[in-house]
Design an enzyme around this catalytic site. Sequence first.
Site, PDB file in Angstrom:
ATOM      1  N   ARG A 193       0.990  -1.155   0.028  1.00  0.00           N
ATOM      2  CA  ARG A 193      -0.186   0.011  -0.090  1.00  0.00           C
ATOM      3  C   ARG A 193       0.831   1.179   0.153  1.00  0.00           C
ATOM      4  NH1 ARG A 193      -2.754  -3.729  -0.589  1.00  0.00           N
ATOM      5  NH2 ARG A 193      -5.209  -4.142   0.084  1.00  0.00           N
TER       6      ARG A 193
ATOM      7  N   SER B 195     -10.639  -0.703   3.622  1.00  0.00           N
ATOM      8  CA  SER B 195      -9.744  -0.658   4.670  1.00  0.00           C
ATOM      9  C   SER B 195      -9.256   0.838   5.065  1.00  0.00           C
ATOM     10  CB  SER B 195      -8.499  -1.535   4.472  1.00  0.00           C
ATOM     11  OG  SER B 195      -9.008  -2.924   4.058  1.00  0.00           O
TER      12      SER B 195
ATOM     13  N   GLU C 182      -4.598   3.996   5.783  1.00  0.00           N
ATOM     14  CA  GLU C 182      -4.606   3.943   4.637  1.00  0.00           C
ATOM     15  C   GLU C 182      -5.105   5.012   3.767  1.00  0.00           C
ATOM     16  OE1 GLU C 182      -5.613  -0.005   2.844  1.00  0.00           O
ATOM     17  OE2 GLU C 182      -6.684   1.279   1.284  1.00  0.00           O
TER      18      GLU C 182
HETATM   19  P1  FAD Z   1      -8.987   8.625  -4.943  1.00  0.00           P
HETATM   20  O1  FAD Z   1      -9.863   8.226  -3.609  1.00  0.00           O
HETATM   21  O2  FAD Z   1      -9.823   9.502  -5.984  1.00  0.00           O
HETATM   22  O3  FAD Z   1      -7.652   9.128  -4.654  1.00  0.00           O
HETATM   23  C1  FAD Z   1      -7.067   8.368  -3.691  1.00  0.00           C
HETATM   24  C2  FAD Z   1      -5.646   9.281  -3.703  1.00  0.00           C
HETATM   25  O4  FAD Z   1      -4.755   9.128  -4.776  1.00  0.00           O
HETATM   26  C3  FAD Z   1      -5.547  10.937  -3.242  1.00  0.00           C
HETATM   27  O5  FAD Z   1      -4.760  11.358  -2.767  1.00  0.00           O
HETATM   28  C4  FAD Z   1      -5.616  11.636  -4.872  1.00  0.00           C
HETATM   29  O6  FAD Z   1      -5.392  12.700  -5.058  1.00  0.00           O
HETATM   30  C5  FAD Z   1      -4.938  10.352  -5.438  1.00  0.00           C
HETATM   31  N1  FAD Z   1      -4.880  10.316  -6.924  1.00  0.00           N
HETATM   32  C6  FAD Z   1      -5.966   9.847  -7.627  1.00  0.00           C
HETATM   33  N2  FAD Z   1      -6.080   9.770  -8.953  1.00  0.00           N
HETATM   34  C7  FAD Z   1      -4.621  10.298  -9.272  1.00  0.00           C
HETATM   35  C8  FAD Z   1      -4.049  10.816 -10.328  1.00  0.00           C
HETATM   36  N3  FAD Z   1      -4.552  10.366 -11.641  1.00  0.00           N
HETATM   37  N4  FAD Z   1      -3.108  11.278 -10.168  1.00  0.00           N
HETATM   38  C9  FAD Z   1      -2.405  11.694  -8.927  1.00  0.00           C
HETATM   39  N5  FAD Z   1      -2.899  11.404  -8.030  1.00  0.00           N
HETATM   40  C10 FAD Z   1      -4.099  10.737  -8.066  1.00  0.00           C
HETATM   41  N6  FAD Z   1      -7.695  -0.784  -2.339  1.00  0.00           N
HETATM   42  C11 FAD Z   1      -6.986  -1.747  -2.337  1.00  0.00           C
HETATM   43  O7  FAD Z   1      -5.664  -1.394  -2.494  1.00  0.00           O
HETATM   44  N7  FAD Z   1      -7.233  -3.164  -2.232  1.00  0.00           N
HETATM   45  C12 FAD Z   1      -8.579  -3.369  -2.089  1.00  0.00           C
HETATM   46  O8  FAD Z   1      -9.009  -4.709  -1.799  1.00  0.00           O
HETATM   47  C13 FAD Z   1      -9.494  -2.131  -1.772  1.00  0.00           C
HETATM   48  N8  FAD Z   1     -10.709  -2.604  -1.535  1.00  0.00           N
HETATM   49  C14 FAD Z   1     -11.656  -1.513  -1.457  1.00  0.00           C
HETATM   50  C15 FAD Z   1     -13.039  -1.734  -1.246  1.00  0.00           C
HETATM   51  C16 FAD Z   1     -13.861  -0.633  -1.149  1.00  0.00           C
HETATM   52  C17 FAD Z   1     -15.291  -0.724  -0.900  1.00  0.00           C
HETATM   53  C18 FAD Z   1     -13.437   0.726  -1.090  1.00  0.00           C
HETATM   54  C19 FAD Z   1     -14.434   1.709  -0.941  1.00  0.00           C
HETATM   55  C20 FAD Z   1     -12.184   0.888  -1.547  1.00  0.00           C
HETATM   56  C21 FAD Z   1     -11.304   0.023  -1.549  1.00  0.00           C
HETATM   57  N9  FAD Z   1      -9.885   0.165  -1.674  1.00  0.00           N
HETATM   58  C22 FAD Z   1      -9.114  -1.094  -1.977  1.00  0.00           C
HETATM   59  C23 FAD Z   1      -9.339   1.571  -1.919  1.00  0.00           C
HETATM   60  C24 FAD Z   1      -9.434   1.991  -3.059  1.00  0.00           C
HETATM   61  O9  FAD Z   1     -10.444   1.292  -3.890  1.00  0.00           O
HETATM   62  C25 FAD Z   1      -8.041   2.106  -3.983  1.00  0.00           C
HETATM   63  O10 FAD Z   1      -7.106   2.920  -3.152  1.00  0.00           O
HETATM   64  C26 FAD Z   1      -8.140   2.800  -5.200  1.00  0.00           C
HETATM   65  O11 FAD Z   1      -7.120   2.856  -5.891  1.00  0.00           O
HETATM   66  C27 FAD Z   1      -8.637   4.466  -5.191  1.00  0.00           C
HETATM   67  O12 FAD Z   1      -8.768   4.989  -6.459  1.00  0.00           O
HETATM   68  P2  FAD Z   1      -9.658   6.272  -6.669  1.00  0.00           P
HETATM   69  O13 FAD Z   1      -9.622   6.688  -8.065  1.00  0.00           O
HETATM   70  O14 FAD Z   1     -10.977   6.093  -5.807  1.00  0.00           O
HETATM   71  O15 FAD Z   1      -8.751   7.195  -5.621  1.00  0.00           O
HETATM   72  N1  EPU Z   2     -10.293 -10.102  11.026  1.00  0.00           N
HETATM   73  C1  EPU Z   2     -10.833 -10.310  12.212  1.00  0.00           C
HETATM   74  N2  EPU Z   2     -12.074  -9.256  12.307  1.00  0.00           N
HETATM   75  C2  EPU Z   2     -12.286  -8.526  11.477  1.00  0.00           C
HETATM   76  C3  EPU Z   2     -11.776  -8.479  10.091  1.00  0.00           C
HETATM   77  C4  EPU Z   2     -10.695  -9.435   9.925  1.00  0.00           C
HETATM   78  O1  EPU Z   2     -10.196 -10.856  12.844  1.00  0.00           O
HETATM   79  O2  EPU Z   2     -13.556  -7.999  11.646  1.00  0.00           O
HETATM   80  C5  EPU Z   2      -8.906 -10.824  10.799  1.00  0.00           C
HETATM   81  C6  EPU Z   2      -9.101 -12.530  10.384  1.00  0.00           C
HETATM   82  O3  EPU Z   2      -8.198 -13.123  11.074  1.00  0.00           O
HETATM   83  C7  EPU Z   2      -9.013 -12.478   8.993  1.00  0.00           C
HETATM   84  C8  EPU Z   2      -7.809 -11.521   8.710  1.00  0.00           C
HETATM   85  O4  EPU Z   2      -8.314 -10.333   9.506  1.00  0.00           O
HETATM   86  O5  EPU Z   2      -8.549 -13.612   8.455  1.00  0.00           O
HETATM   87  C9  EPU Z   2      -8.020 -10.737   7.125  1.00  0.00           C
HETATM   88  O6  EPU Z   2      -9.069 -10.523   7.022  1.00  0.00           O
HETATM   89  P1  EPU Z   2      -9.541 -10.119   5.341  1.00  0.00           P
HETATM   90  O7  EPU Z   2      -9.040 -11.382   4.613  1.00  0.00           O
HETATM   91  O8  EPU Z   2     -10.743  -9.701   5.499  1.00  0.00           O
HETATM   92  O9  EPU Z   2      -8.413  -9.146   4.883  1.00  0.00           O
HETATM   93  P2  EPU Z   2      -7.832  -7.802   5.624  1.00  0.00           P
HETATM   94  O10 EPU Z   2      -6.614  -7.921   6.054  1.00  0.00           O
HETATM   95  O11 EPU Z   2      -8.937  -7.114   6.379  1.00  0.00           O
HETATM   96  C10 EPU Z   2      -6.872  -6.989   3.296  1.00  0.00           C
HETATM   97  C11 EPU Z   2      -6.537  -5.669   2.685  1.00  0.00           C
HETATM   98  C12 EPU Z   2      -7.637  -5.526   1.541  1.00  0.00           C
HETATM   99  C13 EPU Z   2      -8.041  -6.811   0.597  1.00  0.00           C
HETATM  100  C14 EPU Z   2      -8.193  -7.964   1.572  1.00  0.00           C
HETATM  101  C15 EPU Z   2      -8.119  -9.067   0.700  1.00  0.00           C
HETATM  102  C16 EPU Z   2      -5.323  -4.116   3.709  1.00  0.00           C
HETATM  103  C17 EPU Z   2      -5.295  -2.812   4.525  1.00  0.00           C
HETATM  104  N3  EPU Z   2      -6.528  -4.545   3.477  1.00  0.00           N
HETATM  105  O12 EPU Z   2      -8.012  -6.687   4.365  1.00  0.00           O
HETATM  106  O13 EPU Z   2      -7.818  -4.129   0.950  1.00  0.00           O
HETATM  107  O14 EPU Z   2      -9.153  -6.477  -0.031  1.00  0.00           O
HETATM  108  O15 EPU Z   2      -6.890  -7.953   2.308  1.00  0.00           O
HETATM  109  O16 EPU Z   2      -6.783  -9.238  -0.056  1.00  0.00           O
HETATM  110  O17 EPU Z   2      -4.299  -4.779   3.404  1.00  0.00           O
HETATM  111  C18 EPU Z   2      -8.206  -2.065   1.068  1.00  0.00           C
HETATM  112  O18 EPU Z   2      -7.105  -1.807   1.056  1.00  0.00           O
HETATM  113  O19 EPU Z   2      -8.880  -1.003   1.184  1.00  0.00           O
HETATM  114  C19 EPU Z   2      -8.798  -3.238   1.026  1.00  0.00           C
HETATM  115  C20 EPU Z   2      -9.826  -3.621   1.149  1.00  0.00           C
END
Ligand code: FAD
Ligand code: EPU
Length: 337
Positions: free
Chosen positions: A163, A237, A333
């Site tokens: 990240r 997250s 994050e």
């Molecule tokens: P924004 O929220 O619009 O921007 C985020 C940051 O990036 C800001 O600082 C912005 O200025 C900058 N930025 C955006 N675009 C540009 C650009 N073109 N040039 C320069 N800077 C820029 N993230 C994960 O890594 N893994 C996951 O599994 C994951 N699951 C998610 C699930 C949900 C339900 C939600 C709501 C979010 C999740 N995220 C996850 C976080 C998010 O989706 C990612 O970080 C995504 O890449 C953000 O994209 P965005 O276009 O919405 O960025």
């Molecule tokens: N867990 C708990 N309680 C909870 C949630 C999680 O105990 O309420 C524990 C469990 O042990 C579980 C472990 O956490 O096994 C991992 O949980 P999960 O598989 O849901 O993944 P996560 O670590 O919570 C990360 C990423 C997600 C990504 C998933 C799948 C980060 C910060 N988050 O979540 O990314 O989708 O793994 O790879 O690394 C994001 O970055 O926004 C995001 C959603």
Amino acid sequence: MQIRQNVSLKPYNTFGIDIPAESFIEINDHDALADILTDKSLPAKKNILGGGSNVLLTQPVKGLTILNKGKGIIKVNEDDEKVWIDVNSGEVWHDLVLYSINNGWAGIENLSLIPGTVGASPMQNIGAYGVEAKETIESVTFWHLDDKAYITLNNNDCRFGYRDSIFKHELKNKVFITSVRYRLNKIPTFNISYGAIEQELEKMNVTELSIKAISDAVISIRTSKLPDPKQIGNAGSFFKNPSIAITQYIQLKEQYPDMPSYPVNESQVKIPAGWLIEQCGWKGFRDGNIGVHQKQALVLVNYGGGSGSDIWALSEKVLNSVHEKYGIDLEREVQVW
Ligand code: FAD
Ligand code: EPU
């Protein structure tokens, strides 16, 4: 070019926070980008917004907020095994995943359904289900806001980490990422190492692995765990999973034998922040319009009408309680504006 003043950003952030941008413009292509970014009549401070799925808006946003919708995908090279594509940064990430799957190109199927834009994918090196964007990113091209020039960084120079990237450090708020070059595989290497994927594939009765099947499995797991921002405001997250020294982990494990962990290297392990937050009693916590998601303690939520500063204050309380109980410091994050 239509610049509007005092525009609510509520529709443009997945937390659904109602905060105004001082000036606001939506751009649908990057042709005039350099002109906009160097126009002296416009505010000097620029804020780049993609899908707004990783930002927490805590105060009125000063300067010019640019909503990036510049789309386009071009194949720039291929050989028998790989294909290289340049993708404009305003493309919706999941649309790119589906486009790749439809073309039979592998590498990003595990990253299905991550909200947001392509331009944000290098920002925090998006990751999920055992795969990170850095594995397929060849280079990132951006406009440097101070140097007033286009620059391309290769993968190494982006300094990708968990990240993390150079765009969250030296280049924070200094660049507009315009396109990302990905290298995808015509011959897939399936990554089902993340436990839940295998179980999901079994549930789906998949007998022959394919990138589409993996994508479907990931989508199914994600929709069962994570709240849909259209229904409950959230940014995924809220915190990163912390890495701690193995020595600290061994001590904690004596006191908390159930504490889960994942190896990082010989000296560090990762602890799931969701577990730490749940153990501190926050899972399902609700205070008026905001709270901690019932199914995933790592996700802070806005049930509607909550403010960014309230969510920030809740995140402080969560951080403090995890620190007090475990001596572990969580890191946010989300990008706080
Ligand atoms: P924004 O929220 O619009 O921007 C985020 C940051 O990036 C800001 O600082 C912005 O200025 C900058 N930025 C955006 N675009 C540009 C650009 N073109 N040039 C320069 N800077 C820029 N993230 C994960 O890594 N893994 C996951 O599994 C994951 N699951 C998610 C699930 C949900 C339900 C939600 C709501 C979010 C999740 N995220 C996850 C976080 C998010 O989706 C990612 O970080 C995504 O890449 C953000 O994209 P965005 O276009 O919405 O960025
Ligand atoms: N867990 C708990 N309680 C909870 C949630 C999680 O105990 O309420 C524990 C469990 O042990 C579980 C472990 O956490 O096994 C991992 O949980 P999960 O598989 O849901 O993944 P996560 O670590 O919570 C990360 C990423 C997600 C990504 C998933 C799948 C980060 C910060 N988050 O979540 O990314 O989708 O793994 O790879 O690394 C994001 O970055 O926004 C995001 C959603």
